[in-house]
Write an enzyme that holds these catalytic residues in place. Structure first.
Site, PDB file in Angstrom:
ATOM      1  CD  GLU A  37      -3.090  -0.384   0.086  1.00 15.03           C
ATOM      2  OE1 GLU A  37      -3.290   0.003  -1.094  1.00 15.03           O
ATOM      3  OE2 GLU A  37      -3.528  -1.446   0.525  1.00 15.03           O
ATOM      4  CG  ASP A  40       0.417   2.826  -6.406  1.00 13.07           C
ATOM      5  OD1 ASP A  40       0.656   3.571  -5.427  1.00 13.07           O
ATOM      6  OD2 ASP A  40      -0.701   2.780  -6.957  1.00 13.07           O
ATOM      7  CB  SER A 127     -15.866   0.629  -0.951  1.00 13.26           C
ATOM      8  OG  SER A 127     -15.529   0.302  -2.289  1.00 13.26           O
ATOM      9  N   GLY A 128     -12.955   2.356  -1.493  1.00 15.09           N
ATOM     10  CA  GLY A 128     -11.541   2.069  -1.686  1.00 15.09           C
ATOM     11  C   GLY A 128     -11.304   0.836  -2.532  1.00 15.09           C
ATOM     12  CB  SER A 132     -12.525   6.168  -9.866  1.00 16.88           C
ATOM     13  OG  SER A 132     -11.370   5.776  -9.147  1.00 16.88           O
ATOM     14  CD  GLU A 164      -8.437   8.157 -10.658  1.00 13.57           C
ATOM     15  OE1 GLU A 164      -8.708   8.233  -9.448  1.00 13.57           O
ATOM     16  OE2 GLU A 164      -8.749   7.175 -11.355  1.00 13.57           O
ATOM     17  CG  ASP A 176      -6.271   1.728  -7.735  1.00  9.47           C
ATOM     18  OD1 ASP A 176      -5.692   0.836  -7.082  1.00  9.47           O
ATOM     19  OD2 ASP A 176      -6.654   2.800  -7.226  1.00  9.47           O
ATOM     20  CE1 TYR A 226      -3.057   7.546  -3.097  1.00  9.57           C
ATOM     21  CE2 TYR A 226      -2.427   9.394  -4.482  1.00  9.57           C
ATOM     22  CZ  TYR A 226      -2.502   8.039  -4.265  1.00  9.57           C
ATOM     23  OH  TYR A 226      -2.015   7.162  -5.202  1.00  9.57           O
TER      24      TYR A 226
END
Length: 390
Positions: A37, A40, A127-128, A132, A164, A176, A226
């Site tokens: 986590e 990336d 929700s993570g 998207s 994005e 993602d 973030y």
């Protein structure tokens, strides 16, 4: 596979916009990251799997240059013309995920016709689990099929990420979009986020299941925090690179190099760097554990990952920490951690199949008692990535 969802999206497009060209249907899954986590965007390693929840996009050509978009679940539609530049929509924020993909395809040389696109999904929003990214990827493969634009799938995933980053304004890494595009049934995907080299790793869990718990919360600071974490990591790299020029990103740094620079690093930046460097190592050790059938060690890595995200990277929250604490108290749970960007969203848990009912009852009851919020529990196998539905 949600046949009802696919039928609904197709029917709603025709009902809203009337008869027209034949429809193209595409789907792309959400994802859960098993471990790795906030690595990336530091050129590191991640280990996600695609979920059997999906976004479905239906599309068809128009004879003119008008683009019409329909969000089936929201019952909202927008329209714009390709005769003018594609611009950000301040009012209908959902449309920017599609607009961004169209703009980036256009910039990459695709000849876009006028079109109608409709979408809906069963990926829980907020929700993570990357609804998207699934929307971007499903849009991209439908428009690619519509136009015949030649681009390899990893490059198309990268294009969706750029949409994005550059159009929507969310500075996400590549994970993602990549797992939504490239997932494979019964496998998790080991991805090197620098080279985009990847390996499909068989997810042989035996009598264990991947269980996702949705906390029901998403704190508003997620986007600003973030982007701040990215800045803190970049600040750490600048200090490290001054002493060790081979370090281009945190993925290049070793723990002893970080310790050597500790006195020059802001304490917060030091903690952020320590998480990323240790998390990359945990990804590699987790895959080694899986390859040896050592699920206990894999679960330990998940637990260590959460503790690091909570204490060093500081992206957890009280609700998520409670879900993890409750999960770890259930016999048969090998690992529990936050997944996704943080500040709410979901946990991912490795749970013995015989303990799933007990796990679900206990988590839902105690979480409700302590927070007043209803947790939602999802059990998913690793699913295939994006597909055109023939």
């Amino acid at each position: 596979m949600n046949q009802k969802l696919r039928k609904t999206v197709a029917e709603q497009l025709v009902r809203t916009f009337g008869p027209g060209e034949p429809l193209i249907l595409g789907r792309a899954p959400g994802r859960v990251n098993l471990i790795g986590e906030h690595t990336d965007y530091n050129d590191g390693f991640v280990f996600p799997m695609a979920l059997d929840f999906e976004i479905v996009v239906a599309g068809r050509r128009r004879a003119d240059r008008t683009v019409r978009l329909l969000a089936v679940d929201l019952r909202e539609k927008v329209e714009f013309s390709l005769a003018e530049p594609i611009v950000f929509d301040e009012h209908f924020g959902w449309s920017n995920y599609l607009r961004g993909v169209l703009k980036l395809l256009q910039q990459s040389g695709a000849e876009l016709p006028g079109m109608e696109l409709a979408f809906a999904g069963d990926v829980p929003l907020g929700s993570g689990l990357s609804s998207s990214a699934a929307l971007e990827v499903a849009t991209a493969i439908v428009v690619q099929r519509m136009t015949g634009f030649g681009i390899e799938r990893p490059a198309l995933a990268k294009l969706c990420q750029r949409a994005e980053n550059e159009f929507v304004g969310m500075n996400c890494g590549i994970m993602d979009q990549f797992i939504s595009m490239m997932g494979e049934q019964d496998h998790a995907l080991f991805l090197d986020c620098r080279s985009l080299e990847y390996r499909q790793i068989p997810l042989e869990l035996g009598a264990y299941r991947i269980v996702v718990c949705h906390s029901g919360v998403k704190h508003s600071l997620v986007e600003s925090e973030y982007n701040r974490r990215r800045q803190e990591c970049e600040a750490g790299v600048r200090v490290l690179a001054a002493h060790f020029p081979e370090i281009k990103a945190l993925r290049d740094a070793r723990p002893e190099q970080l310790v050597a620079c500790q006195n020059e690093l802001d304490p917060v930046v030091y903690r952020r760097c320590r998480h990323v460097i240790s998390e990359d190592a945990r990804v590699l050790e987790s895959i080694q554990a899986l390859n040896h059938g050592d699920l206990v060690r894999f679960g330990q890595m998940m637990n260590e990952s959460h503790d690091s995200l909570r204490d060093l990277y500081e992206v957890s929250c009280s609700e998520i920490d409670l879900l993890v604490e409750l999960a770890r108290q259930v016999p048969g749970v090998l690992g529990a951690r936050i997944t996704g960007g943080g500040f709410g969203g979901c946990t991912v848990n490795l749970v013995a199949e015989e303990a799933v009912d007990r796990f679900t009852e206990r988590i839902c009851r105690l979480y409700r008692e302590k927070t007043g919020i209803d947790a939602r529990i999802f059990i998913s196998k690793a699913a295939d990535g994006a597909q055109i539905i023939e």
